[in-house]
Design an enzyme around this catalytic site. Sequence first.
Site, short mmCIF file in Angstrom:
data_model
loop_
_atom_site.label_atom_id
_atom_site.label_comp_id
_atom_site.label_asym_id
_atom_site.label_seq_id
_atom_site.Cartn_x
_atom_site.Cartn_y
_atom_site.Cartn_z
N SER A 110 0.95 -1.07 -0.06
CA SER A 110 0.09 -0.07 0.08
C SER A 110 1.05 1.09 0.08
O SER A 110 1.85 1.23 0.79
CB SER A 110 -0.85 0.03 1.31
OG SER A 110 -1.97 -0.72 0.89
N CYS A 111 0.64 2.22 -0.98
CA CYS A 111 1.34 3.41 -1.06
C CYS A 111 1.33 4.23 0.46
O CYS A 111 0.23 4.40 0.71
CB CYS A 111 0.95 4.27 -2.05
SG CYS A 111 1.76 5.88 -1.97
N VAL A 112 2.61 4.56 0.91
CA VAL A 112 2.70 4.95 2.23
C VAL A 112 2.06 6.43 2.39
O VAL A 112 1.25 6.57 3.23
CB VAL A 112 4.10 4.81 2.94
CG1 VAL A 112 4.97 5.74 1.91
CG2 VAL A 112 4.13 5.65 4.38
#
Lengths: 112, 130, 95, 123
Positions: free
Chosen positions: B77-79
């Site tokens: 998941s894109c931080v």
Amino acid sequence: MKSLKLPQRPPIALDKDGYLRNMSDWSPEVAELLAAEIPLNLSAAHWEVIDVLRAFYQAHGLSPATRPFVKLVARDLGAEKGRSIYLMKLFPGNPALIASKLAGLPRPSNCF
Amino acid sequence: MKLTVLVHAAPYSSQAAYSAYRFSASALAAGHEIYRLFFYYDGVHNSNSLSIQAQDEFDLIAAWRTLIDTHQLDAISCVSSALKRGILDAQEAARYEKSASNLAEEFTLSGLGQLVEASMMSDRVVSFGG
Amino acid sequence: MSSLHTINKSTAHCAMTSCMKALQSGDSILLIEDGVYASAQLSQYNIEGVSIYALREDLLARGLPTTQLPGAIQAVSYCDFVDLVCRHQRCVSWT
Amino acid sequence: MSIDNAKTITFISRSTPYGHGRAKACLDMVLSAAVFEQKINFIFMDDGVWQLKKGQTPSNIDAKDLSAAFAALPLYEVNDLYVEASAIEERGLSLDELVVPAQAIESAKIAELISLSDVVFTL
């Protein structure tokens, strides 16, 4: 919470990596204190890079990662200074990360 | 083939995340490799372990978790998308002094660079969103 | 160097018209999700050298018959979706 | 980071700048891909062309100015900016109303750029 303490001012909040939580807290004195934490003594050579970064952020809203950072310094301060070796000497470790921290900018994303 | 699947839609708000799940499961069943699942933008909601689904409806997040676990997939998941949307792992929760973390353990928070790297390493990238 | 284009919106959105602009001969279109509602309109375009598919599960879910699809549109499974991705050099999703 | 097998990645940005977050999300993807020294095409289609309009003051809605970032793209070696000619026209815009010079291209050229790409992202 990490913070910087200046006389006659409320403590300035930092995140875990030592970046300012609020960009508006930045001042040249704050930059000096951030540098002292590293530790680094800011010379005129450091300041001109910090000024370039702050102007770039003002104009474009971006905190440059390594390659654009080097190119930016080359564009604004000349090819002699826009080199990784020069910037590495000024800001040992990761120049783009350290210089952006001292300039009070957000942490550049995707910075190696 | 090596595939990377990009999901930029939240579960339930649209069908797109479900399509991504069905596509991924079918690709694995057909013997393809999924190099990485990358959840970006609203897609990070697919990694929220605190989401609760009515008993009579398909639990997409649980399905993702099982798929990732069963096939040992690299699910990121894109931080920056995740932090904005309140999806945190324990480390980020500590960093920002938040009281809880909720990233499902099958997922990892990391940067967009992981999507670019996956694009370079995969034969195909398939996006689901909107 | 053909592309697979997926469309997941009905014709009320510009996904389909935008996709049309980006097509080349040899490309394929796969209608998924609400994109399957665009079958009728899409079949009128009769685009030279472009194959059109629609995802069976999404058609059935919406009460659209898979047997009498307009034009040369072919209903395909998720498994075929995976094959289509592999058979084209790249995948472009129009949303 | 330099990687030998650089790919051609085309980004198609089709959303307005402030109505939702997709335009910003697309720009962030472009900037990340640039860090990896990939060959990048950045195409603005449909409502995406609004992102490039001059005179935006999003401080009025407490948003960051997305358009300010485009002028910095050459530093990221993103030099191939394209706008869909018909999208500009349909919206009553003209090329000199854009914040950066972008090549106006017809749909056939968009199709060609896609056909020459390894990966295409649309947002």
